[in-house]
Design an enzyme around this catalytic site. Structure first.
Site, PDB file in Angstrom:
ATOM      1  CD  GLU A 128      16.251 103.622  55.205  1.00 53.09           C
ATOM      2  OE1 GLU A 128      15.317 103.186  55.861  1.00 53.09           O
ATOM      3  OE2 GLU A 128      16.089 104.150  54.081  1.00 53.09           O
ATOM      4  CB  VAL A 131      17.530 103.705  48.440  1.00 48.78           C
ATOM      5  CG1 VAL A 131      16.705 104.654  47.582  1.00 48.78           C
ATOM      6  CG2 VAL A 131      17.538 102.316  47.842  1.00 48.78           C
ATOM      7  N   GLY A 133      21.115 107.618  50.708  1.00 45.77           N
ATOM      8  CA  GLY A 133      21.962 107.907  51.882  1.00 45.77           C
ATOM      9  C   GLY A 133      21.220 107.969  53.200  1.00 45.77           C
ATOM     10  CB  ILE A 135      16.439 110.066  52.596  1.00 40.32           C
ATOM     11  CG1 ILE A 135      17.135 111.366  52.187  1.00 40.32           C
ATOM     12  CG2 ILE A 135      14.925 110.223  52.607  1.00 40.32           C
ATOM     13  CD1 ILE A 135      16.777 111.841  50.783  1.00 40.32           C
ATOM     14  N   GLY A 186      35.442 116.974  44.202  1.00 42.37           N
ATOM     15  CA  GLY A 186      35.254 115.697  44.883  1.00 42.37           C
ATOM     16  C   GLY A 186      33.799 115.233  44.911  1.00 42.37           C
ATOM     17  CD  GLU A 189      33.194 107.623  42.678  1.00 43.78           C
ATOM     18  OE1 GLU A 189      34.404 107.319  42.652  1.00 43.78           O
ATOM     19  OE2 GLU A 189      32.457 107.452  43.655  1.00 43.78           O
ATOM     20  CE  LYS A 204      21.824 105.607  45.039  1.00 45.19           C
ATOM     21  NZ  LYS A 204      22.434 106.928  44.868  1.00 45.19           N
ATOM     22  N   GLY A 303      27.892 110.479  51.418  1.00 46.97           N
ATOM     23  CA  GLY A 303      28.806 111.078  52.405  1.00 46.97           C
ATOM     24  C   GLY A 303      28.996 110.157  53.598  1.00 46.97           C
TER      25      GLY A 303
HETATM   26  N1  HSE Z   1      27.297 108.353  43.705  1.00 51.95           N
HETATM   27  C1  HSE Z   1      26.036 108.502  44.373  1.00 51.95           C
HETATM   28  C2  HSE Z   1      25.542 109.910  44.227  1.00 51.95           C
HETATM   29  C3  HSE Z   1      26.071 108.169  45.829  1.00 51.95           C
HETATM   30  O1  HSE Z   1      26.203 110.749  43.605  1.00 51.95           O
HETATM   31  O2  HSE Z   1      24.463 110.202  44.713  1.00 51.95           O
HETATM   32  C4  HSE Z   1      26.128 106.703  46.073  1.00 51.95           C
HETATM   33  O3  HSE Z   1      25.057 106.039  45.477  1.00 51.95           O
END
Ligand code: HSE
Length: 435
Positions: A128, A131, A133, A135, A186, A189, A204, A303
């Site tokens: 889960e 994809v 986070g 949700i 932040g 990346e 995803k 997160g």
């Molecule tokens: N880097 C992704 C994003 C989160 O910015 O949504 C992890 O898949």
């Protein structure tokens, strides 16, 4: 009874998982009927600083203290990337452990091998957190909407790019400015390639397609286009036409029938659609089931605690399914008893509206030459805008919206248009009208 959990990786998400298991132990036991226990955590460096300090003695640098350890029933893989994650997951399954992972890159590229192994050894792989986070979209497709034929699925699946796009759209920042700002805050990346080129969202999308259609598409078969070429001026023109631009993941049945169409690219959406109002780092998905109608899910896509919410939810689900009912006919991992091998429709057959921004010389005959080329390729113009004039350079932006046209016709017309001496640049953004 007790369910024992081992972590592979103890970074941001791992810390969140440990924290949730510890601080919500009572709540989890009330719901599950018995507690979860964190048994071992694999880390690279025993002395590194952590977001949440686990109990003494839980950390190890030896993978075999988690994978294959009979004291660990569920292995949570939170390392990311293909190796060593893949080898460790396969070993855990072989050893009879269930697996929970947030690793979309691994499942999108080596998922079939992992899912086959899991079925063979009658163990579960839950993902889960891979994809969107927090949700619960995997569970929604696999369980809540399982009685539906999924007609279409549209998603904003990457928070970094959605944040950048939101700043470009609302504050007219360039891509480079919005990216630098996101990195400083932040949200992006240091190496943003996987996000801004669309690879993360494509991983995803592959998984969502498998759940919705029983087909795990090959990444190479999918048109994947990121946001690096977007310009603030396109957001302004889009607004004039009543649209917003989003990096949209789409999986749908072409013309409502098939073949399966899977693509990810910047897309113009009607400004009034729910997805158009999803801003900043938020993710969202619209799923159209033939019986359910349109379902809209939105929430944090990344997160520490949002991702941990999904990981621990999966651990609880594994515990509930397996410890209360050892079944030889477990629900299949992707919700389908048999995955189909259909390939997805080539991008050239997509039938879409197009926004075209051509940088052209402002002189007689140019518009007619361009419209002649479009007409010769079966492309009908719906709206045209040209603003002002540039006396210094003579170059101006000519912006058009087309009616629906075939991608292959549009690409041929663009080649011919770019050959005109009076055309310096021709850009396109696809328009989604069927939302
Ligand atoms: N880097 C992704 C994003 C989160 O910015 O949504 C992890 O898949």
């Amino acid at each position: 009874m007790l369910t024992t959990v081992g972590l592979l990786g103890f970074g941001n998400v791992g810390s969140g998982v440990a924290k949730l298991i510890k601080t919500e132990g009572g709540l989890i036991a009330d719901k599950l009927g018995w507690p979860l226990k964190l048994a071992k955590c694999l880390v690279r460096d025993l002395n590194a600083a952590r977001g949440f300090e686990p109990e003494p003695g839980l950390l190890t640098t030896d993978p075999s203290e988690v994978v294959g350890n009979p004291e660990v029933q569920v292995v949570c893989e939170l390392i990311g990337g293909v190796e060593p994650a893949k080898t460790l997951i396969l070993r855990a399954l072989e050893a009879g452990q269930h697996v929970v992972t947030a690793n979309k890159a691994l499942l999108a590229t080596h998922g079939l091998e992992i899912f086959r192994k899991a079925s063979e050894v009658n163990r579960d792989v839950m993902f889960e957190a891979a994809v969107a986070g927090a949700i619960p979209v995997i569970r929604t497709l696999k369980e809540g909407l399982t009685a539906n034929r999924i007609q279409a699925l549209y998603g904003i699946l990457n928070g970094t790019t959605n944040h950048i796009i939101t700043r470009m759209s609302k504050d007219a920042l360039t891509f480079a400015e919005a990216l630098a700002e996101a990195q400083a805050a932040g949200f992006a990346e240091a190496d943003p390639t996987a996000d801004v080129e669309g690879h993360d969202a494509a991983h995803k999308l592959v998984l969502l397609s498998a759940l919705a259609y029983g087909v795990l598409p090959k990444l190479d078969d999918i048109h994947v286009e990121g946001i690096t070429k977007l310009d603030p001026i396109d957001f302004a023109f889009a607004a004039e036409f009543g649209y917003v631009i989003k990096l949209l993941a789409t999986a749908s049945l072409h013309n409502g029938q098939g073949p399966l169409e899977v693509r990810l690219h910047p897309t113009m959406l009607p400004a009034g659609h729910l997805l158009s109002g999803v801003n900043g780092v938020m993710n969202a998905i619209t799923i159209r089931g033939h019986a359910s109608g349109d379902i809209f899910l939105s929430g944090p896509g990344a997160g520490m605690m949002p991702t941990a919410s999904s990981v621990v939810g999966d651990i609880i689900e594994v515990a509930r399914t397996h410890q209360s009912l050892e079944s030889s006919l477990r629900p299949p991992i992707l919700g389908w008893r048999k995955l189909k091998s259909d390939s997805v429709m080539p991008m050239s057959e997509a039938l879409l509206g197009y926004y075209l921004r051509l940088t052209v010389l402002d002189r007689p005959g140019v518009l007619s030459a361009i419209s002649g080329i479009l007409g010769a390729h079966n492309i009908s113009i719906a709206q045209v805008i040209q603003r002002g004039q540039n006396n210094l350079t003579g170059w101006v932006d000519l912006v058009m919206l087309t009616h629906k046209a075939l991608e292959k016709d549009l690409q041929k017309a663009l080649v011919a248009t770019r050959e005109l001496e009076a055309v310096r640049e021709a850009r396109l953004i696809r328009v989604e009208e069927s939302l």
